[in-house]
Scaffold this motif. Sequence first.
Motif, mmCIF file in Angstrom:
data_model
loop_
_atom_site.group_PDB
_atom_site.id
_atom_site.type_symbol
_atom_site.label_atom_id
_atom_site.label_comp_id
_atom_site.label_asym_id
_atom_site.label_seq_id
_atom_site.Cartn_x
_atom_site.Cartn_y
_atom_site.Cartn_z
ATOM 1 N N GLY A 24 12.198 1.420 32.487
ATOM 2 C CA GLY A 24 12.834 0.123 32.282
ATOM 3 C C GLY A 24 12.548 -0.864 33.390
ATOM 4 O O GLY A 24 12.575 -2.084 33.168
ATOM 5 N N THR A 25 12.226 -0.372 34.590
ATOM 6 C CA THR A 25 11.904 -1.272 35.700
ATOM 7 C C THR A 25 10.630 -2.062 35.435
ATOM 8 O O THR A 25 10.400 -3.085 36.065
ATOM 9 C CB THR A 25 11.765 -0.510 37.038
ATOM 10 N N ASP A 26 9.795 -1.599 34.497
ATOM 11 C CA ASP A 26 8.570 -2.309 34.140
ATOM 12 C C ASP A 26 8.624 -2.832 32.699
ATOM 13 O O ASP A 26 7.602 -3.096 32.090
ATOM 14 C CB ASP A 26 7.352 -1.397 34.328
ATOM 15 N N GLY A 27 9.833 -2.932 32.147
ATOM 16 C CA GLY A 27 9.986 -3.495 30.811
ATOM 17 C C GLY A 27 9.660 -2.546 29.673
ATOM 18 O O GLY A 27 9.524 -2.969 28.526
ATOM 19 N N VAL A 28 9.517 -1.260 29.970
ATOM 20 C CA VAL A 28 9.248 -0.257 28.939
ATOM 21 C C VAL A 28 10.591 0.228 28.390
ATOM 22 O O VAL A 28 11.503 0.533 29.154
ATOM 23 C CB VAL A 28 8.437 0.918 29.517
ATOM 24 N N THR A 29 10.703 0.292 27.057
ATOM 25 C CA THR A 29 11.954 0.690 26.414
ATOM 26 C C THR A 29 11.686 1.761 25.353
ATOM 27 O O THR A 29 10.540 1.994 24.951
ATOM 28 C CB THR A 29 12.642 -0.512 25.743
ATOM 29 N N LYS A 30 12.760 2.332 24.872
ATOM 30 C CA LYS A 30 12.683 3.332 23.809
ATOM 31 C C LYS A 30 12.170 2.671 22.533
ATOM 32 O O LYS A 30 12.699 1.652 22.098
ATOM 33 C CB LYS A 30 14.072 3.936 23.579
ATOM 34 N N MET A 31 11.123 3.260 21.935
ATOM 35 C CA MET A 31 10.630 2.779 20.644
ATOM 36 C C MET A 31 11.354 3.502 19.514
ATOM 37 O O MET A 31 11.808 2.875 18.578
ATOM 38 C CB MET A 31 9.119 2.998 20.519
ATOM 39 N N PHE A 32 11.425 4.852 19.614
ATOM 40 C CA PHE A 32 12.119 5.625 18.588
ATOM 41 C C PHE A 32 12.333 7.059 19.051
ATOM 42 O O PHE A 32 11.651 7.542 19.951
ATOM 43 C CB PHE A 32 11.363 5.611 17.251
ATOM 44 N N ASP A 33 13.309 7.703 18.413
ATOM 45 C CA ASP A 33 13.525 9.126 18.613
ATOM 46 C C ASP A 33 12.441 9.870 17.843
ATOM 47 O O ASP A 33 12.147 9.543 16.688
ATOM 48 C CB ASP A 33 14.896 9.557 18.086
ATOM 49 N N ARG A 36 10.831 15.780 16.213
ATOM 50 C CA ARG A 36 11.000 17.154 16.694
ATOM 51 C C ARG A 36 11.818 17.233 17.981
ATOM 52 O O ARG A 36 12.022 18.292 18.538
ATOM 53 C CB ARG A 36 9.663 17.860 16.826
ATOM 54 N N GLY A 37 12.271 16.085 18.468
ATOM 55 C CA GLY A 37 13.075 16.044 19.683
ATOM 56 C C GLY A 37 12.396 15.243 20.761
ATOM 57 O O GLY A 37 11.213 15.426 21.021
ATOM 58 N N GLY A 38 13.143 14.343 21.372
ATOM 59 C CA GLY A 38 12.602 13.507 22.428
ATOM 60 C C GLY A 38 12.490 12.063 21.989
ATOM 61 O O GLY A 38 13.027 11.663 20.958
ATOM 62 N N VAL A 39 11.772 11.292 22.783
ATOM 63 C CA VAL A 39 11.686 9.848 22.591
ATOM 64 C C VAL A 39 10.265 9.375 22.876
ATOM 65 O O VAL A 39 9.588 9.904 23.757
ATOM 66 C CB VAL A 39 12.673 9.128 23.557
ATOM 67 N N LEU A 40 9.826 8.363 22.132
ATOM 68 C CA LEU A 40 8.596 7.657 22.457
ATOM 69 C C LEU A 40 8.997 6.316 23.056
ATOM 70 O O LEU A 40 9.779 5.569 22.457
ATOM 71 C CB LEU A 40 7.724 7.448 21.230
ATOM 72 N N PHE A 41 8.513 6.042 24.251
ATOM 73 C CA PHE A 41 8.777 4.787 24.957
ATOM 74 C C PHE A 41 7.575 3.867 24.802
ATOM 75 O O PHE A 41 6.427 4.325 24.724
ATOM 76 C CB PHE A 41 9.006 5.062 26.446
ATOM 77 N N GLY A 42 7.836 2.552 24.781
ATOM 78 C CA GLY A 42 6.743 1.611 24.647
ATOM 79 C C GLY A 42 7.061 0.252 25.240
ATOM 80 O O GLY A 42 8.175 -0.008 25.711
ATOM 81 N N LYS A 43 6.043 -0.594 25.193
ATOM 82 C CA LYS A 43 6.165 -1.958 25.715
ATOM 83 C C LYS A 43 5.318 -2.864 24.826
ATOM 84 O O LYS A 43 4.162 -2.543 24.544
ATOM 85 C CB LYS A 43 5.681 -2.007 27.165
ATOM 86 N N GLY A 44 5.898 -3.975 24.404
ATOM 87 C CA GLY A 44 5.153 -4.915 23.569
ATOM 88 C C GLY A 44 4.694 -4.309 22.253
ATOM 89 O O GLY A 44 3.630 -4.661 21.751
ATOM 90 N N GLY A 45 5.460 -3.367 21.711
ATOM 91 C CA GLY A 45 5.105 -2.738 20.452
ATOM 92 C C GLY A 45 4.073 -1.636 20.555
ATOM 93 O O GLY A 45 3.667 -1.064 19.553
ATOM 94 N N GLN A 46 3.623 -1.329 21.781
ATOM 95 C CA GLN A 46 2.615 -0.296 21.990
ATOM 96 C C GLN A 46 3.231 0.914 22.685
ATOM 97 O O GLN A 46 3.987 0.754 23.653
ATOM 98 C CB GLN A 46 1.468 -0.831 22.857
ATOM 99 N N PRO A 47 2.895 2.128 22.242
ATOM 100 C CA PRO A 47 3.421 3.308 22.922
ATOM 101 C C PRO A 47 2.867 3.419 24.333
ATOM 102 O O PRO A 47 1.736 3.009 24.600
ATOM 103 C CB PRO A 47 2.946 4.470 22.056
ATOM 104 N N VAL A 48 3.710 3.937 25.229
ATOM 105 C CA VAL A 48 3.320 4.138 26.622
ATOM 106 C C VAL A 48 3.441 5.620 26.992
ATOM 107 O O VAL A 48 2.505 6.220 27.501
ATOM 108 C CB VAL A 48 4.196 3.282 27.566
ATOM 109 N N LEU A 49 4.629 6.195 26.728
ATOM 110 C CA LEU A 49 4.885 7.575 27.126
ATOM 111 C C LEU A 49 5.841 8.241 26.151
ATOM 112 O O LEU A 49 6.878 7.674 25.813
ATOM 113 C CB LEU A 49 5.493 7.625 28.542
#
Length: 122
Positions: A24-33, A36-49
């Motif tokens: 979140g310090t770089d503007g990356v937020t949760k995209m979706f759960d 199978r468990g866990g979260v995909l994080f992204g920024k500007g509509g693009q996945p990051v981690l």
Amino acid sequence: MISYATVGSNDFDTSLPFYTDLLGTDGVTKMFDHPRGGVLFGKGGQPVLGVLKPADGEAASVGNGTMIAIGLPTREAVDAFHAKALDLGGSDEGAPGERGPGFYMAYFRDPEGNKFAACKLG
């Protein structure tokens, strides 16, 4: 070119708050759960981690020699990101500093031992 990366987690109660606050310090937020468990994080509509349960259903483990580098806009942002990772329970793997011409890096591990670099290249 790398599109996004994933790390496995055995403890979402620890890992998801760690990544939510840190990224979140770089503007990356949760995209979706993830289903199978866990979260995909992204920024500007693009996945990051992705922080996920491994697809094979086995326990997550740290990849020996594996590291994910996160590019940041300034050296100050690298310093702050590294400090935030440590404040959130990560461990230091190398303080911020010049590692080569135009390579300003800082290294840390997340609470489960995955290795990351925060970097400002150029």
